[in-house]
Design an enzyme around this catalytic site. Structure first.
Site, PDB file in Angstrom:
ATOM      1  N   LYS A 195      12.572 -14.996 -13.707  1.00 38.87           N
ATOM      2  CA  LYS A 195      13.156 -14.628 -12.416  1.00 38.87           C
ATOM      3  C   LYS A 195      14.575 -14.126 -12.637  1.00 38.87           C
ATOM      4  O   LYS A 195      15.440 -14.861 -13.114  1.00 38.87           O
ATOM      5  CB  LYS A 195      13.168 -15.839 -11.482  1.00 38.87           C
ATOM      6  CG  LYS A 195      13.798 -15.532 -10.134  1.00 38.87           C
ATOM      7  CD  LYS A 195      13.681 -16.708  -9.187  1.00 38.87           C
ATOM      8  CE  LYS A 195      14.337 -16.398  -7.858  1.00 38.87           C
ATOM      9  NZ  LYS A 195      14.185 -17.487  -6.898  1.00 38.87           N
ATOM     10  N   LYS A 252       9.674 -11.471 -11.933  1.00 38.02           N
ATOM     11  CA  LYS A 252      10.173 -11.215 -10.581  1.00 38.02           C
ATOM     12  C   LYS A 252      11.584 -10.667 -10.661  1.00 38.02           C
ATOM     13  O   LYS A 252      12.396 -11.275 -11.357  1.00 38.02           O
ATOM     14  CB  LYS A 252      10.145 -12.539  -9.819  1.00 38.02           C
ATOM     15  CG  LYS A 252      10.727 -12.484  -8.437  1.00 38.02           C
ATOM     16  CD  LYS A 252      10.878 -13.879  -7.892  1.00 38.02           C
ATOM     17  CE  LYS A 252      11.659 -13.776  -6.582  1.00 38.02           C
ATOM     18  NZ  LYS A 252      11.918 -15.041  -5.987  1.00 38.02           N
TER      19      LYS A 252
HETATM   20  C1  PBG Z   1      14.586 -18.522  -3.916  1.00 40.57           C
HETATM   21  C2  PBG Z   1      13.564 -17.457  -3.855  1.00 40.57           C
HETATM   22  C3  PBG Z   1      13.848 -16.096  -3.833  1.00 40.57           C
HETATM   23  C4  PBG Z   1      12.645 -15.439  -3.664  1.00 40.57           C
HETATM   24  C5  PBG Z   1      11.636 -16.402  -3.636  1.00 40.57           C
HETATM   25  N1  PBG Z   1      12.222 -17.662  -3.763  1.00 40.57           N
HETATM   26  C6  PBG Z   1      15.056 -15.289  -3.980  1.00 40.57           C
HETATM   27  C7  PBG Z   1      16.379 -15.835  -4.127  1.00 40.57           C
HETATM   28  O1  PBG Z   1      17.037 -16.013  -3.105  1.00 40.57           O
HETATM   29  O2  PBG Z   1      16.841 -16.038  -5.245  1.00 40.57           O
HETATM   30  C8  PBG Z   1      12.551 -13.949  -3.534  1.00 40.57           C
HETATM   31  C9  PBG Z   1      11.403 -13.398  -2.856  1.00 40.57           C
HETATM   32  C10 PBG Z   1      11.577 -12.051  -2.296  1.00 40.57           C
HETATM   33  O3  PBG Z   1      12.668 -11.418  -2.317  1.00 40.57           O
HETATM   34  O4  PBG Z   1      10.582 -11.561  -1.774  1.00 40.57           O
HETATM   35  N2  PBG Z   1      14.244 -19.653  -4.594  1.00 40.57           N
HETATM   36 ZN    ZN Z   2      15.908 -21.092  -4.231  1.00 40.30          ZN
END
Ligand code: PBG
Ligand code: ZN
Length: 331
Positions: A195, A252
């Protein structure tokens, strides 16, 4: 009389029946996961800017939405619960637990229910973990201790899969062991292992009420998410999470990190998911609204790229449109 300038490669491109025969990848709604947002204390469901068809749902509208989704072939979901009361520690996950229970009660085993495990929708400051007293560091151990409790409660409430998205060190191993010790060894663990610290999460943070907020020393998530220029970090993080017992790994965002998906999915033999995040999805939708792109076809193109790069699972806000879009634009 044909000459050596006659069709050769174009022979196999001449109509959609032939293109169907020779295409190397096929995307299907069965490999897609639809994210869902459910918000405590909301009176009416609200649209999310840029995410056509996605709403901040109430507990009631959530069940209706799932019912509609099942009709168009969507059977897999990733739930994000947004509690009303924010705290600094000792988080209360009961709102999301109740939503898991009600989904189970309504739909039984007809649906595969994954639940995102993080703290950013629960914290006062919007970070994904517990902040130290000085406010300049997210405490790893304190955060993992909280996450384990949340993951256990979601699993006990009936989640098929828990998906930690916080990026703390060591949480996968601890969560796996705790699930197993609690007799929840059939619950899947999907790690957001690669991520990145991305700018593409904007619409999500509005939907999940999870942007870092207030006058903070730590203004962003750079100390726990992966820097865009560090694919090695993504590799090490994914390898570590695989070793600690993650069943599914993830890259991601999607399109900006296709190189990472391609390499990691070849190097680490686990099922790979890709998250087509809110900003990428909204980018296509907003262009389409201005007539700059044919939205459905552009979504199909992005999804095809994910499969080509090595994903077997696509998490996308467009899962509920996929059947229709794919029928129209896949060949
Ligand atoms: C946070 C989280 C995020 C997403 C899923 N869980 C982003 C973040 O704020 O770091 C992103 C999903 C998206 O942008 O569709 N734990
Ligand atoms: Zn988070």
């Amino acid at each position: 009389m044909a000459t050596n300038t006659a069709l050769n490669l174009r022979r196999l491109r001449q109509n959609s029946l032939i293109r169907d025969l020779v295409c190397e990848y096929r995307v299907s709604v069965q490999q897609m996961i639809q994210p869902l947002f459910v918000v405590e204390g909301l009176q009416n469901r609200e649209p999310v800017i840029g995410l056509t068809g996605t709403y901040r749902e109430t507990p009631e509208s959530l069940l209706n939405t799932i019912e509609q989704d099942l009709k168009v072939g969507v059977t897999k979901f990733l739930l994000f619960g947004v509690p009303a009361h924010k705290k600094l520690c000792d988080f209360d996950s009961s709102f999301t637990e109740r939503q898991i229970q009600s989904i189970r009660k309504c739909f039984g085993k007809e649906v595969f229910l994954g639940v995102d495990v993080c703290l950013c929708s629960s914290t006062l400051h919007g970070h994904c973990g517990v902040l130290n007293a000085e406010g300049d560091h997210i405490e790893n151990q304190d955060t993992v201790d909280e996450l384990v409790q949340v993951a256990l409660r979601y699993a006990e409430a009936g989640a098929d899969c828990v998906a930690p998205s916080d990026m703390m060190d060591g949480r996968i191993g601890v969560i796996r062991r705790s699930l197993d010790e609690a007799g929840l060894d059939r619950v899947l663990l999907m790690s957001y292992s690669a991520k990145f610290h991305s700018k593409y999460y904007g619409p999500f943070r509005m939907a999940a009420d999870s942007a870092p907020k207030g006058n903070l020393i730590l203004k962003d998530r750079a100390t726990y998410q992966i820097h865009p220029a560090c694919p090695r970090d993504a590799y090490l993080s994914s390898l570590r999470d695989a070793e600690e017992g993650a069943d599914i790994l993830m890259v991601k965002p999607g399109l900006p990190y296709l190189d990472v998906l391609s390499k990691l999915s070849q190097d680490i033999q686990k099922p790979w998911a890709v998250y087509e995040v809110s900003g990428e999805y909204a980018g296509i939708e907003l262009m389409a609204q201005h007539g700059l792109v044919q939205g459905p076809a552009a979504h199909v193109e992005a999804w095809t790229a994910f499969i080509r790069a090595g994903a077997s699972i696509i998490i996308t806000y467009g899962a509920r449109f996929a059947k229709q879009y794919l029928e129209q634009f896949q060949s």
